[in-house]
Design an enzyme around this catalytic site. Structure first.
Site: not given
Ligand code: ADP
Ligand code: SF4
Length: 731
Positions: A104, A175, A171, A676, A29
């Protein structure tokens, strides 16, 4: 590929009471946030595992009665005919794939806050929950004990009606059955307290009553925390743990054994940060010495070699799994087919648990972007719609977002070019996995994508993985020749101190100075770091405490100044208590709830977040409504580490957007941003955005998600057990 014959034993059928499991893989579970209220989610998520080869699959904790209501979290419930109908969807779908379904049954006592039902929880003895806030139970008299036991019986009969094959008298996790057994909770002096036999009585009677009520073709399972890790104050495996298994073995068909109590259930759902796979065995290995019935246990098992060891050394008969089954619902099938490389190995990051702990369904998974999306978005973890055009796609950035996007595009057959200036797939995760204590297993996220992309590239000759090249510019992207471009360039930590409290830079913070470092600069190792380090923190996850730990282990004296509740999010990933123990061991000095007002060479000014006047009053335009903060003090440092805020590295995306008029002349149909680079979030979210856009790349505007199916109660449709569709007041 064929299965390794050494793994055959994992696929041997095993008898469990009246049932015969097809193999030794069992989804214990675990919570997902579906409960009985989201039957589509529940049915699709659980039956995916039946398809993936698991022999039996369970609900999450399933409440027997409104007296056990965990709102704000969402548990399964077997309270009435509506719940039966909703959970029937789960059992029907599981049965289609030849697996068994288990419920469960759960009564939480004071650990269930009953916020929806407003019922009073009952307990062996009255106590205030050490887990919930301000929740007490009423001590049960003999009538109430019989009443609660009947709740189990009634719920077990509903489980039968819903088509379940296994029913638990649960259990573990402190709980009610365990509360009776444990001296920590049970202070009674009647026939339900005192001696071992008396403390075991409630549980044994309940199991007997449930067993008597359900038909002979259902198996009765007991989930038992065989050691509550409280020493002699609680249940110890070599004392009450073994005694109880021996005592109740005749009336139990299957023992599901685990560890600890509810307040620190991360000692059972162990984060990889602190515990390796199989940690539980130190305690659970004893049970087979006394149990005549099959025993199963968890241990974040994803490696068939470890599973073999568990079974062949006689530690357990069946491999129990929660998180490994979330990260890879097809784990058994992949082992069966000898596709060990294709397993999406659980990272032990506990982000799945975090969403449910917060109370926000659905559960999400860092490794498996389809977890929780099976029903509402129709995502299957192993099947992908074939491409619908010959568009080629350039993905810039091979971090979690870009690598997941490229993987799914390749699965779909799209010509995909994945480009990164770094030498390795993984993005920022690489520094986390290699640069921070205890987080090495998070690198499995990268490893999976690295392996899958390498395999898929062999099948897709026009696709390319280009690592270690110069950062791409807008001119290069425009001239590249791809029809669609996905920007996944990630994010960076702020160099000027801007953070979630100030929303502006902090005067004097400048990471170009020799004595100030962002986390990336710490990882790069190019700037010398002095003896006395201050970590300035405005992040609620792991970075500040992890860097502090790293630096303390390297011999630095570390002070943390935190403008937010330090490591707050790790309450939800169950890492918090051990993070705090580690901070204590490493003797960090901590200024909690202090923010930084300015920095000068070698020193920073901080003040108590609540040091201004308590009462806001109108004092005219331009005048602060509160008395000034008088709590300022200066602290010295040799190096200042800036875990302040993050910002998207979206320059490339924004430049391309600004040059939209040039897209069509360059054959570009669309440019999108994910991960990101769109907004810094969890790795799970970055992975999700990459996965989603790859699934929806041919939609009219793939930047924005398609709507998903919502499971909501709809006005005018009959509820069960009944009710009219008018608002009626009792007057
Ligand atoms: P996410 O979590 O969004 O995947 P990360 O920061 O882990 O982002 O990964 C972003 C990747 O993009 C890194 O490996 C970085 O080297 C690469 N990167 C950033 N700008 C460029 C660019 N202009 N050309 C090629 N690679 C890039
Ligand atoms: Fe494993 Fe993390 Fe996924 Fe949970 S979220 S199943 S711990 S990878």
């Amino acid at each position: 590929m064929a299965r390794d014959p050494r793994h055959d034993i994992l696929f041997e059928p095993i008898k469990v009471g009246p049932l015969t499991f097809r193999n030794r893989f069992y989804q214990v579970p675990h919570c997902i946030g579906a409960g009985s209220d989201r039957p589509g989610f529940q049915a699709a998520h659980r039956s995916m595992k039946a398809e993936g080869g698991w022999a039996a699959i369970n609900t999450e904790y399933c409440s027997v009665h409104p007296e056990s209501d965990d709102t704000h979290r969402l548990s399964a419930r077997l309270w009435d005919a509506g719940d039966v109908r909703n959970l029937r969807a789960m059992t029907d779908h599981i049965h289609k794939f030849g697996a068994y379904a288990g419920a469960e049954l759960w009564y939480g006592s004071a650990h269930a806050p009953n916020m929806e039902s407003r019922c009073t929880p009952r307990g062996a003895t009255q106590y205030a929950s050490e887990f919930e806030t301000l929740t007490y139970c009423q001590e049960m008299d003999l009538d109430e004990i019989a009443r609660v036991q009947q709740m189990y019986v009634d719920a077990a009969l509903r489980a039968r009606d819903a088509g379940f094959d296994l029913v638990y008298v649960y259990g573990a996790d402190s709980y009610i059955p365990l509360q009776f057994l444990s001296r920590y909770y049970n202070h009674r002096t009647d026939k339900y307290g005192g001696s071992f036999e008396n403390r075991a009585r409630f549980w044994v009677e309940t199991i007997e009553k449930v067993r008597k009520a359900v038909p002979n073709d259902m198996a009765v399972v007991v989930r038992f925390a065989v050691d509550t890790l409280l020493g002699k104050d609680g249940v110890e495996v070599e004392d009450d743990g073994l005694k109880f298994v021996e005592f109740a073995d005749d009336i139990v068909d299957l023992w599901d054994v685990n560890l600890c109590g509810i307040a620190e259930w991360g000692e059972n759902a162990t984060p990889s940060r602190y515990y390796a796979s199989g940690h539980h065995l130190h305690w659970t290995r004893f049970i087979k010495q006394v149990a005549k019935k099959p025993v199963l246990g968890v241990g974040r098992y994803t490696d068939p070699e470890k599973m073999l060891e568990v079974v062949t050394k006689g530690y357990a008969d069946i491999i129990g799994a929660a998180r490994p089954s979330i990260a890879d619902p097809f784990l058994p099938k992949k082992i069966e087919e000898g596709r060990i490389d294709d397993i999406r190995v659980c990272l032990g990051c506990n982000v799945c648990i975090s969403r449910w702990e917060i109370g926000g369904p659905p559960m999400i998974c860092t490794q498996n972007a389809t977890a929780g999306e099976e029903y509402r978005r129709g995502w299957h973890p192993e099947k992908f719609a074939k491409k619908t055009s010959d568009d080629s796609i350039l993905v810039v950035g091979a971090g979690p977002a870009g690598s997941e996007c490229a993987r799914v595009l390749l699965e779909r057959g799209y010509t995909t070019h994945l480009v990164d200036s770094a030498e390795k797939i993984g993005g920022h995760l690489n520094s986390i996995a290699t640069g921070l204590p205890g987080l090495g297993e998070w690198g499995f996220h990268r490893d999976y994508r690295e392996q899958q992309i390498a395999k898929l590239l062999k099948k897709n000759k026009h696709s390319v993985l280009a690592l270690g090249r110069k950062p791409m510019t807008a001119d290069e992207v425009l001239a590249y020749g791809a029809e669609k471009v996905v920007i996944a360039t990630g994010s960076s930590w702020n160099t000027d101190g801007a953070n979630c409290v100030s929303h502006h830079p902090i005067p004097g913070i400048d990471a170009s100075r020799a004595d100030q470092l962002t986390p990336e600069q710490v990882f790069a190792g190019k700037k010398p770091i002095g003896k006395r380090v201050v970590v300035l923190n405005y992040d609620t996850y792991f970075m500040a405490t992890s860097l502090a730990e790293k630096l303390a282990m390297a011999g630095h004296e570390v002070t943390i100044v935190s403008g937010v509740h330090l490591a707050h999010y790790t309450h939800f990933t169950l890492e918090y208590s051990n993070i705090m123990r580690r901070n204590h061991e490493l003797k960090f000095r901590e200024y909690g709830e202090h923010y930084c007002t300015r920095v000068e060479p070698g020193r920073m000014e901080i003040c108590n977040k609540w040091g201004d006047g308590y009462k806001a009053s109108y004092r005219g335009k331009g005048v602060s409504p509160r008395n000034a903060n008088t709590s300022h003090e200066w602290i010295d440092f040799d190096s200042l580490v800036l875990v302040t805020g993050r910002h998207s590295d979206d320059k490339l995306y924004r430049e391309l957007k600004a040059r939209k008029s040039e897209w069509s002349a360059n054959g570009i149909k669309g440019v999108y941003v994910i991960g990101d680079a769109e907004a810094p979030r969890l790795i799970a979210d970055a992975t999700f955005t990459g996965h989603r856009i790859a699934r929806e790349i041919e939609e009219a505007d793939p930047q924005y998600p398609l709507p998903y199916k919502r499971e909501v109660a709809v006005w005018g449709v009959p509820h069960m057990p009944g009710g009219k569709f008018e608002i009626e007041y009792k007057t």
